[in-house]
Design a protein around this motif. Sequence first.
Motif, PDB file in Angstrom:
ATOM      1  N   GLU A 197     -12.876   2.912 -15.993  1.00  0.00           N
ATOM      2  CA  GLU A 197     -11.790   3.859 -15.783  1.00  0.00           C
ATOM      3  C   GLU A 197     -10.793   3.801 -16.940  1.00  0.00           C
ATOM      4  O   GLU A 197     -10.462   4.806 -17.537  1.00  0.00           O
ATOM      5  CB  GLU A 197     -11.099   3.493 -14.478  1.00  0.00           C
ATOM      6  CG  GLU A 197      -9.988   4.404 -14.064  1.00  0.00           C
ATOM      7  CD  GLU A 197     -10.515   5.733 -13.591  1.00  0.00           C
ATOM      8  OE1 GLU A 197     -11.753   5.851 -13.448  1.00  0.00           O
ATOM      9  OE2 GLU A 197      -9.713   6.648 -13.395  1.00  0.00           O
ATOM     10  N   GLN A 211     -14.289  -3.699 -12.947  1.00  0.00           N
ATOM     11  CA  GLN A 211     -15.016  -2.429 -13.021  1.00  0.00           C
ATOM     12  C   GLN A 211     -14.071  -1.293 -13.389  1.00  0.00           C
ATOM     13  O   GLN A 211     -14.397  -0.418 -14.188  1.00  0.00           O
ATOM     14  CB  GLN A 211     -15.678  -2.136 -11.671  1.00  0.00           C
ATOM     15  CG  GLN A 211     -16.807  -3.105 -11.363  1.00  0.00           C
ATOM     16  CD  GLN A 211     -17.335  -2.937  -9.951  1.00  0.00           C
ATOM     17  OE1 GLN A 211     -16.648  -2.445  -9.075  1.00  0.00           O
ATOM     18  NE2 GLN A 211     -18.565  -3.349  -9.742  1.00  0.00           N
ATOM     19  N   ARG A 212     -12.894  -1.358 -12.789  1.00  0.00           N
ATOM     20  CA  ARG A 212     -11.936  -0.304 -13.072  1.00  0.00           C
ATOM     21  C   ARG A 212     -11.501  -0.368 -14.536  1.00  0.00           C
ATOM     22  O   ARG A 212     -11.406   0.658 -15.217  1.00  0.00           O
ATOM     23  CB  ARG A 212     -10.719  -0.480 -12.168  1.00  0.00           C
ATOM     24  CG  ARG A 212      -9.705   0.584 -12.387  1.00  0.00           C
ATOM     25  CD  ARG A 212      -8.467   0.352 -11.553  1.00  0.00           C
ATOM     26  NE  ARG A 212      -7.512   1.413 -11.819  1.00  0.00           N
ATOM     27  CZ  ARG A 212      -6.282   1.427 -11.336  1.00  0.00           C
ATOM     28  NH1 ARG A 212      -5.878   0.439 -10.572  1.00  0.00           N
ATOM     29  NH2 ARG A 212      -5.472   2.409 -11.604  1.00  0.00           N
ATOM     30  N   ALA A 251     -17.208 -15.254 -11.133  1.00  0.00           N
ATOM     31  CA  ALA A 251     -17.635 -14.000 -10.518  1.00  0.00           C
ATOM     32  C   ALA A 251     -17.652 -12.876 -11.544  1.00  0.00           C
ATOM     33  O   ALA A 251     -18.477 -11.963 -11.474  1.00  0.00           O
ATOM     34  CB  ALA A 251     -16.717 -13.645  -9.357  1.00  0.00           C
ATOM     35  N   LYS A 307      -4.807 -10.716  -6.760  1.00  0.00           N
ATOM     36  CA  LYS A 307      -4.459 -11.410  -5.509  1.00  0.00           C
ATOM     37  C   LYS A 307      -5.278 -12.689  -5.333  1.00  0.00           C
ATOM     38  O   LYS A 307      -5.665 -13.032  -4.219  1.00  0.00           O
ATOM     39  CB  LYS A 307      -4.689 -10.496  -4.303  1.00  0.00           C
ATOM     40  CG  LYS A 307      -3.827  -9.246  -4.325  1.00  0.00           C
ATOM     41  CD  LYS A 307      -4.105  -8.398  -3.096  1.00  0.00           C
ATOM     42  CE  LYS A 307      -3.232  -7.169  -3.078  1.00  0.00           C
ATOM     43  NZ  LYS A 307      -3.695  -6.204  -2.078  1.00  0.00           N
ATOM     44  N   SER A 367     -11.818 -13.062  -5.716  1.00  0.00           N
ATOM     45  CA  SER A 367     -12.959 -12.708  -6.564  1.00  0.00           C
ATOM     46  C   SER A 367     -13.310 -11.242  -6.405  1.00  0.00           C
ATOM     47  O   SER A 367     -13.586 -10.541  -7.370  1.00  0.00           O
ATOM     48  CB  SER A 367     -14.194 -13.525  -6.174  1.00  0.00           C
ATOM     49  OG  SER A 367     -13.926 -14.882  -6.256  1.00  0.00           O
ATOM     50  N   ALA A 368     -13.310 -10.786  -5.147  1.00  0.00           N
ATOM     51  CA  ALA A 368     -13.706  -9.406  -4.884  1.00  0.00           C
ATOM     52  C   ALA A 368     -12.752  -8.443  -5.557  1.00  0.00           C
ATOM     53  O   ALA A 368     -13.171  -7.481  -6.211  1.00  0.00           O
ATOM     54  CB  ALA A 368     -13.747  -9.152  -3.389  1.00  0.00           C
ATOM     55  N   ASP A 369     -11.463  -8.709  -5.429  1.00  0.00           N
ATOM     56  CA  ASP A 369     -10.483  -7.837  -6.079  1.00  0.00           C
ATOM     57  C   ASP A 369     -10.634  -7.890  -7.588  1.00  0.00           C
ATOM     58  O   ASP A 369     -10.445  -6.892  -8.280  1.00  0.00           O
ATOM     59  CB  ASP A 369      -9.056  -8.265  -5.688  1.00  0.00           C
ATOM     60  CG  ASP A 369      -8.684  -7.768  -4.308  1.00  0.00           C
ATOM     61  OD1 ASP A 369      -9.613  -7.343  -3.584  1.00  0.00           O
ATOM     62  OD2 ASP A 369      -7.494  -7.802  -3.945  1.00  0.00           O
ATOM     63  N   ASP A 388      -3.519  -6.880 -10.757  1.00  0.00           N
ATOM     64  CA  ASP A 388      -3.267  -8.024  -9.861  1.00  0.00           C
ATOM     65  C   ASP A 388      -4.545  -8.284  -9.071  1.00  0.00           C
ATOM     66  O   ASP A 388      -5.061  -7.407  -8.399  1.00  0.00           O
ATOM     67  CB  ASP A 388      -2.119  -7.671  -8.909  1.00  0.00           C
ATOM     68  CG  ASP A 388      -1.872  -8.773  -7.888  1.00  0.00           C
ATOM     69  OD1 ASP A 388      -2.471  -9.856  -8.015  1.00  0.00           O
ATOM     70  OD2 ASP A 388      -1.078  -8.540  -6.960  1.00  0.00           O
ATOM     71  N   GLN A 403       1.225 -12.950  -8.769  1.00  0.00           N
ATOM     72  CA  GLN A 403       2.236 -13.411  -7.827  1.00  0.00           C
ATOM     73  C   GLN A 403       2.604 -14.888  -8.034  1.00  0.00           C
ATOM     74  O   GLN A 403       3.586 -15.357  -7.476  1.00  0.00           O
ATOM     75  CB  GLN A 403       1.755 -13.198  -6.396  1.00  0.00           C
ATOM     76  CG  GLN A 403       1.932 -11.757  -5.965  1.00  0.00           C
ATOM     77  CD  GLN A 403       0.695 -11.179  -5.345  1.00  0.00           C
ATOM     78  OE1 GLN A 403      -0.130 -11.905  -4.821  1.00  0.00           O
ATOM     79  NE2 GLN A 403       0.555  -9.882  -5.418  1.00  0.00           N
ATOM     80  N   VAL A 417     -13.431  -8.405  -9.257  1.00  0.00           N
ATOM     81  CA  VAL A 417     -14.606  -7.628  -9.668  1.00  0.00           C
ATOM     82  C   VAL A 417     -14.250  -6.140  -9.691  1.00  0.00           C
ATOM     83  O   VAL A 417     -14.585  -5.413 -10.626  1.00  0.00           O
ATOM     84  CB  VAL A 417     -15.799  -7.889  -8.717  1.00  0.00           C
ATOM     85  CG1 VAL A 417     -16.904  -6.878  -8.945  1.00  0.00           C
ATOM     86  CG2 VAL A 417     -16.325  -9.304  -8.904  1.00  0.00           C
ATOM     87  N   ARG A 418     -13.539  -5.707  -8.659  1.00  0.00           N
ATOM     88  CA  ARG A 418     -13.133  -4.293  -8.619  1.00  0.00           C
ATOM     89  C   ARG A 418     -12.236  -3.952  -9.794  1.00  0.00           C
ATOM     90  O   ARG A 418     -12.380  -2.917 -10.443  1.00  0.00           O
ATOM     91  CB  ARG A 418     -12.403  -4.001  -7.313  1.00  0.00           C
ATOM     92  CG  ARG A 418     -13.307  -3.808  -6.144  1.00  0.00           C
ATOM     93  CD  ARG A 418     -12.915  -2.627  -5.297  1.00  0.00           C
ATOM     94  NE  ARG A 418     -11.538  -2.700  -4.843  1.00  0.00           N
ATOM     95  CZ  ARG A 418     -11.154  -3.311  -3.726  1.00  0.00           C
ATOM     96  NH1 ARG A 418     -12.061  -3.906  -2.977  1.00  0.00           N
ATOM     97  NH2 ARG A 418      -9.906  -3.324  -3.370  1.00  0.00           N
ATOM     98  N   GLU A 451     -13.352 -19.848  -9.968  1.00  0.00           N
ATOM     99  CA  GLU A 451     -14.154 -19.032  -9.075  1.00  0.00           C
ATOM    100  C   GLU A 451     -14.161 -17.572  -9.531  1.00  0.00           C
ATOM    101  O   GLU A 451     -15.187 -16.901  -9.541  1.00  0.00           O
ATOM    102  CB  GLU A 451     -13.590 -19.095  -7.650  1.00  0.00           C
ATOM    103  CG  GLU A 451     -13.829 -20.398  -6.926  1.00  0.00           C
ATOM    104  CD  GLU A 451     -12.793 -21.482  -7.251  1.00  0.00           C
ATOM    105  OE1 GLU A 451     -12.162 -21.409  -8.329  1.00  0.00           O
ATOM    106  OE2 GLU A 451     -12.639 -22.404  -6.444  1.00  0.00           O
TER     107      GLU A 451
END
Lengths: 493, 412, 308
Positions: free
Chosen positions: B94, B89-90, B111, B78, B81-83, B76, B41, B85-86, B107
Amino acid sequence: MDQRLTNRPVLEVRGLTKRFGGLTAVKNLGFEVNSGEIFGLIGPNGSGKSTAMKSVMGIERPTAGEVIFEGENVAGLPAHKIARKGFGMVFQHSRPLNRQTVLENIMVALLPDSLFMLFPDKALLERAKWIADRVGLGSVMNRRPPTLPFADLRRLELAKAIARDPKVVLVDEPFAGLTRAEVDVFSDLIRSFRDDGRAVMLVDHNVKSVAALVDRVLAMYLGEEIVTGKAEDVMKNETVRRVYLGGAIETHARPENSFKDKVPLLQVENVSVHYGKAQALENVSIHIHEGEFVSIVGLNGAGKTTLFNTISGFLPYSGEISRGGEKLRGTSPAKIARSGIVQCPESRELFGEMSVRENLDLGGQHLTDDKRAAQLAWLFELFPILKERQGQMAQTLSGGEQQMLAIGRALMMQPQILILDEPTLGLAPVILELLSKALTRLRQTTSITVLLGEQNVTFALPHADRVYVLEHARIVWEGDPGRFAAEAGADFL
Amino acid sequence: MRPQTILSSSFLTSALALCLAAPAYAQSNDPIKIGIIAEVQSIAGAATPGGAQIAADEINAKGGILGRKVEIVTYDNKSSSADSVRAFQRAVSEDKVSAVIASYISEVVLALEPWAARLKMPLITPGAASNEITKAIHNDYEKNKYTFHGYLTSAAQAQIVCDAAKDLLVDKMHMKTVAIMSEDAAWTKPLDIGYEACLPKAGLKVVEHVRFSPDTTDFTPIFNNMEAKKPDVIVTGISHVGVQPTVQWKNQQVPIPMFGISAQALSPTFWKDTNGAADGVPSLAVATPDVAVTSKTKPFAAAFAAKFGMPPAYTGYTAYDEVYIITDAIKRAGSTDPDKMVAEMEKTNFEGTIGQIQFYGKDDEFTHGIKSGPGTVTGLVFQWQDSKQVVVWPEKIAEGKLKFPNFVKLSQ
Amino acid sequence: MASFFTTRLFFISLALVVIASTLPLYVSGYVLGLLTVAFYFGVFAMAWDLLFGFAGEVNFGPTFLIGVGAYTAGILNAQFGWSVYLCIVLGALASVVAGLVLALPALRVRGPYFGLTTLVAVLMLQNFIVVFADLTGGEIGLTIPDVISIDAGVNYWIALGFMTISAAILYGLSQSPVGLVLQASGQDPVQAGALGFNIVKHKLAAFIVSAFFSGLSGALLVFYFGTASVGTVVDVAVGVNVIVSAVLGGRRTVLGAALGAIFLIVAGEFLRPTGELATFIVSAVALLVVLFFPGGFLGAALSREARS
């Protein structure tokens, strides 16, 4: 325990005083209640009776004094400790747990004050059932509160209060919102508490409504005791009569046929209003002629404010309200106000952080500058004090001045019909007199139509051309103020 | 849809990771996928997949790698950090990517670094700066070797700013004092340490050091405070903020010139964003569209502008280079085996858009950071002059001279 | 309460859990990863509902409790290398202690001040993390050496199991006699006091339980992500998500809160291609639900049952 102690009253209150900041709500109150006795604590709005009861229960912490229960002073303990000692209280407004059944609601009252009660106790369930039967909820105990009629919700409150077999039961306005028939049922229930040997203490506005129920009554006014005794004696007491009815009332009523309009300016016909399950108005019909001053007298909760709000278009109703023959139904509150029916509400609704002048200008904002100036000049004549206080913030005014400002702001809107809801609420006697004089002037100098709602009969009668008495949502008396004291006055003791 | 093996014992971790990664290099006709985790973004974030896509298109036009096409998969994050990491993993489990290019936020990269280790997935950042990234690789090489730092570390950036300051400010303008002004963020901590150390060596005495919150909206008190200290120049370390201090610098006619790093000034829209207040604002960069840092810089910038309608932000250059670094490593390794890829990436000696790219080795302080200095990535200093980014340093590629607006009072 | 095992709600919940537990056999790791996070958020939301729905206290700072649990667990693991499971337990306990320290004074103030106190607590925690960056990793975030598992299926099952057990305990608690007292205290504290209940004690207990589950879930989330950062477990925006989940799912339902959290996270992810619009759409849906079904998903269903 020795004989002396068992003969002692179960509850003794001595020198009870409660101050909120500078205001002394309860002053050096003393009374006692015996087991198997119903004791009434009576006083008009703002007399401190509710505060006194809350101080006994520990909901308010008394500033001074003793509350002696079975010889032990419990004053100052928190409510939950006092409750565990043997007190139960019936609240006027109930907020039951809506997702639980009636039985479960009663169960809650029976639970110990423990954090480790994870599974319900069979014995408690039996006890809850017994209590439900006892207060007449036996047939609905598996229903949930939202499905119950209002009277049953009140029964639920009674059930919770007596659940743990308290020695003292406190009841706040036992009959508020109930119909006549329900009042009888509840009276019987409260009597049965007495017959169980409990000490029952009721709080209510007037003696009349609880006279048949109580053994003794303490009447109080402005935080202090006036007299204690049997209900009929208290009702005869001169001070009590003066507090509730005033002294000899001078009336200036103009006969109804002196008003020229054939169709009354405002007609309310068979209007009923419900708040959820409680009926707030029941088939109320009143009418007001152009230029007439009509007082609606009624105790707190009788339905005065509801009636005014209905006229102002705030509430849905059945029946008809018409003005000059035209039906008002479907007209928005704002439109009704603009068309000249202006309500001056009980709560005053001033803009506290704006000056007196700004509040008044807001009322007169629809007027041209010239007209506004003229109206303001007239108003300052009516309430000279407002002229002096023009630049002051509204919230810094005294209660009486605020009331005058509220009326003044309403008058700036040049109303055709001015509705005054309880203008005397919380005002000192001196201020009442000032306000009364202003009303007299208003009545003499203008042709304005006034609808005044009051529980202070002394204030409401002198100005009125005609009086209605509103009681339990119904009009029960209508007539000349001169006949009021004789025909309807007793209800206001 | 593949039934998963249920293994929870931690000693099987590595075996499991291999299982997860296995299909990625077993099927040789599938495209080689490169995951891009970016802040799409923002302009700088959006340039990351853009630059990578241009590189992939070029490679595919020449027949791909090992006979396989290169495919860019964008996620994306956003800025979270949490997004991230997901998304990581994906990407690994995946979408079966072979490498991940992720984020300009330190940061986020920090992560992801342990996840790169756990899942044995080569990871390279196009824009994060924190020294911590390379420090972790240096401290536990075996574990963290899958991470590469594809942009200048904060320490390197500080050094380049000091070098430029010595040439331009001290030698040419005879400045003697400096005030450091940095936003309070992870990447500026090592940067400020670097400034404090190298500015005095360059001949500038540090008279004031302000660290301000990235939420700051009013810089008046900060500028007033600086003026009182009378430094010859303000050296900045700002990235999250940039427009606001620049506009206020102009409006308030702060008489002190700015120098250093202003990451938002790298954005091609900065002139418009500041309504021209950018005039005279310099910043460190790795490349600008109109200067041939290497022979590849201008063609890439032109391709990017042709495709996306605007010149690339800095992460566009780095992401473009990184796709080549990754694919070249795969080509040399002959497979997408992560350990082989890492070994080959370490040997990178590639002329990219930002310079000659090599990585520091296992025993260097900044393991897997890009080498900076003559012969590698030199960096450059440009200055906004009349709505254009004009390179003023190093001299070899300079398009113009450093000049400050009229309200700036140079002490000499 | 025992009759719960024969209600429709129980069978629906059971069926949902059974179906959910088979997901790893046929859905992708990506979906599992999404649901794993959603399940941990579900526990956050349920723990929050215990306070809001039952104790009647609006905790604007759920992330204070979550963050303390998460960071304690993470720091212990990063600094001392203690085992993941020990760190998780200690994280939950730290959250309880922090909750107690916060609630003891906060529950004495009335009205909106409790909520404000909790909000301030979050901001303080956030500042603490930034200031003591050496210990906490600061705004970069804390990198944690160990994770529970790197297998998506295993992580999913752990999260599902944890959420199911938490839901059973929290729901059971809410329907138990203590839960009723708590609910009464929340609904009408004056009356509950007059019925002989020490409401401060009950609310404090609720706060402790809420803190325990928030902290536990926060710690588990940290060892799932392998990182703890302000943006993930402390930021006010995360707390807002937790609150919106609980309100969306249905106040005073506990289980609804978990549904709300799963909805919020899954919907946010499905709408990801819409970019910034995703947040807007999810917020708009949340607003509509709150405006038109103030009882939330489950609340609407339950009150229909209550009326029948």
